[in-house]
Design a protein around this motif. Sequence first.
Motif, mmCIF file in Angstrom:
data_model
loop_
_atom_site.group_PDB
_atom_site.id
_atom_site.type_symbol
_atom_site.label_atom_id
_atom_site.label_comp_id
_atom_site.label_asym_id
_atom_site.label_seq_id
_atom_site.Cartn_x
_atom_site.Cartn_y
_atom_site.Cartn_z
ATOM 1 N N GLY A 219 9.762 -1.874 9.822
ATOM 2 C CA GLY A 219 8.380 -2.147 9.442
ATOM 3 C C GLY A 219 7.837 -1.251 8.345
ATOM 4 O O GLY A 219 6.631 -1.264 8.075
ATOM 5 N N GLY B 193 8.435 -1.543 5.230
ATOM 6 C CA GLY B 193 8.140 -2.334 4.027
ATOM 7 C C GLY B 193 9.332 -2.527 3.102
ATOM 8 O O GLY B 193 9.167 -2.951 1.955
ATOM 9 N N LYS B 194 10.549 -2.272 3.583
ATOM 10 C CA LYS B 194 11.737 -2.376 2.708
ATOM 11 C C LYS B 194 11.932 -3.808 2.201
ATOM 12 O O LYS B 194 12.092 -4.040 1.007
ATOM 13 C CB LYS B 194 13.000 -1.919 3.463
ATOM 14 C CG LYS B 194 12.912 -0.507 3.986
ATOM 15 C CD LYS B 194 14.167 -0.105 4.716
ATOM 16 C CE LYS B 194 14.415 -0.882 6.011
ATOM 17 N NZ LYS B 194 13.375 -0.660 7.046
ATOM 18 N N THR B 195 11.886 -4.758 3.136
ATOM 19 C CA THR B 195 12.088 -6.154 2.746
ATOM 20 C C THR B 195 10.954 -6.609 1.828
ATOM 21 O O THR B 195 11.180 -7.266 0.804
ATOM 22 C CB THR B 195 12.151 -7.050 4.003
ATOM 23 O OG1 THR B 195 13.163 -6.520 4.866
ATOM 24 C CG2 THR B 195 12.485 -8.467 3.676
ATOM 25 N N MET B 196 9.740 -6.212 2.188
ATOM 26 C CA MET B 196 8.558 -6.586 1.402
ATOM 27 C C MET B 196 8.699 -6.083 -0.046
ATOM 28 O O MET B 196 8.443 -6.816 -1.007
ATOM 29 C CB MET B 196 7.346 -5.936 2.074
ATOM 30 C CG MET B 196 6.027 -6.320 1.496
ATOM 31 S SD MET B 196 4.738 -5.389 2.356
ATOM 32 C CE MET B 196 3.297 -6.185 1.672
ATOM 33 N N ASN C 78 18.268 0.364 8.148
ATOM 34 C CA ASN C 78 17.656 1.365 9.027
ATOM 35 C C ASN C 78 18.626 2.533 9.098
ATOM 36 O O ASN C 78 19.815 2.363 8.865
ATOM 37 C CB ASN C 78 17.427 0.788 10.423
ATOM 38 C CG ASN C 78 16.480 -0.395 10.429
ATOM 39 O OD1 ASN C 78 16.800 -1.450 10.966
ATOM 40 N ND2 ASN C 78 15.330 -0.234 9.828
ATOM 41 N N LYS D 106 0.841 -1.209 0.000
ATOM 42 C CA LYS D 106 0.000 0.000 0.000
ATOM 43 C C LYS D 106 0.869 1.248 0.000
ATOM 44 O O LYS D 106 1.945 1.261 0.602
ATOM 45 C CB LYS D 106 -0.910 -0.017 1.221
ATOM 46 C CG LYS D 106 -1.914 -1.130 1.123
ATOM 47 C CD LYS D 106 -2.740 -1.241 2.369
ATOM 48 C CE LYS D 106 -3.725 -2.377 2.200
ATOM 49 N NZ LYS D 106 -4.218 -2.870 3.465
ATOM 50 N N GLU E 91 19.407 -5.467 5.600
ATOM 51 C CA GLU E 91 20.156 -4.991 6.783
ATOM 52 C C GLU E 91 21.640 -4.897 6.450
ATOM 53 O O GLU E 91 22.478 -5.503 7.130
ATOM 54 C CB GLU E 91 19.967 -5.934 7.989
ATOM 55 C CG GLU E 91 18.573 -6.497 8.194
ATOM 56 C CD GLU E 91 17.570 -5.450 8.652
ATOM 57 O OE1 GLU E 91 17.993 -4.320 8.954
ATOM 58 O OE2 GLU E 91 16.368 -5.755 8.672
#
Length: 509
Positions: free
Chosen positions: A223, A225-228, A349, A197, A306
């Motif tokens: 959280g 959404g980077k990995t997603m 991050n 989204k 990461e």
Amino acid sequence: MLAKVHSFGISGLEAYPITIEVDVANGLPSMTIVGLPDNAVKESRERVRSALKNSGFKFPPQRITVNLSPADIKKEGPAFDLAIALGILAASEQISPSLLREYLFLGELSLDGRIQSITGSLCITTSIKKDSFKGLLLPSKNAKEASLCGRLPIFPVETLKEVLYFLENPQSIPPFVLDKTLLLQKDHFDGDFADVKGQIYVKRGLEVAAAGGHNLLMIGPPGSGKTMLAQRIISILPDMTFEESLETTKIHSVLGFVRSHIGIIQNRPFRSPHHTASDVALVGGGPIPKPGEVTLSHNGVLFLDEIPEFRRNVLEALRQPLEENYVTVARASKTLRFPAKFMLIASMNPCPCGWYMDPQKGCNCNSYQIQKYLSKISGPLLDRIDIHLEVPALRSTELLTTTLQETSAQIKKRTTRSRDIQIKRFVNTPISANAHMNHKQIRQYCPLSNECKALLKKAIEELKLSARAHDRILKVSRTISDLAGSDNILPEHLAEAIQYRSLDRNWWG
Ligand SMILES: Nc1ncnc2c1ncn2[C@@H]1O[C@H](COP(=O)(O)OP(=O)(O)OP(=O)(O)O)[C@@H](O)[C@H]1O
Ligand SMILES: [Mg+2]
């Protein structure tokens, strides 16, 4: 008596012919293998002994010497089992040595005489240049992969007994014919960009990266959404050409990663090594040099999630492949070169707690901690990343929205159209994407108007960009104009490309 059998070995990603000489002489029963065998080759002794006995042949109770020639290259793996077994049968006069002359043999034997699959069969068939053989006998599980390329007829075999029957009755096995419809089968992806989204700006950056094959770094709070997002990048990358599929399959085949029922890799590889990976695992090497993650990602994506958690020496080892698109692995005996044309996607991050610069949540880290964290990504590495994206935390309104998001298929249509323009542009050159242009090609394909030149000059001065960053901005601008279907780089294309570089000043400046 002496017998000779022909086979192939693999060094790096190339195959070379091997002659296996077997001598059976009177003396105390023993079997010695010479010619720099590794442990798997030495253990061939036990497999061959049982396979011969269990297939109804005699294992001669004499002095057996096996020589793998040329003797100065290290041999590895169990693929010589079949050739060694046949050599013993011929040298002990259980079969005629003339039967073996016209074929090449590859295959691991199991104790009951069945022939198991081997690694690197595609490398072998692409390396066979001589027409002096009638065919190649190899495990049936490798037949699809091996028949993708090469001119020698391939005869798939399942057992040692079947091989001997074939040698006496060559009509018993027809040459393998590849079912071409297999080449149209593609894997289905679970993830789709429609699941993500909001994040319009980030999705646009990923689209540009996918269209031109550019490296990309995402930086943002936990959280967000980077990995997603990274895990969905394959679904918007243009399909591989047949040549790219062959290159990729060849690499994965050497490590035994090609699924035998398909035989070819059609989807771009997505490799996501854990941050504890060593430099050898990442760039390749080892006593008998093997390709690493960068080579396994060739024509695909290397995702380093990461990235500050990776060891510094591991990240620095990426500098050569990122610049040159290949890795050189030098060993005392030999220097090997592995292809490594991959797209680097990295995520991180901004600080140890993850909330530095976040407008909603406060950050607990002091400036020393933030500096130390960011400095894990060295300047030269950052310089090699074309697109830097800030991924903000999703606002609750965005998260709860029910608006339908654009699907991967829709985005892929645009990246494919743009890549087709690039393939035409670079026809008859070794590259097919803007990200891999050399300096000369940049000058040829990225001419700038006076207005653009002034804009770029201002950006270089204000953002203190390096000469490399200048070239990389031009490459990204070329991709943005290709996505827009424009022959020329317009100021808005250049401005967008510059914006993708401004982050290193915000965070690292
Ligand atoms: N834009 C989004 N749309 C829908 N779901 C999202 C979005 N962003 C994050 N999520 C949800 O949050 C989860 C965590 O996201 P993800 O693991 O990608 O975050 P991250 O940025 O990689 O975090 P970290 O820095 O902790 O690794 C996802 O699995 C997904 O369920
Ligand atoms: Mg993550």
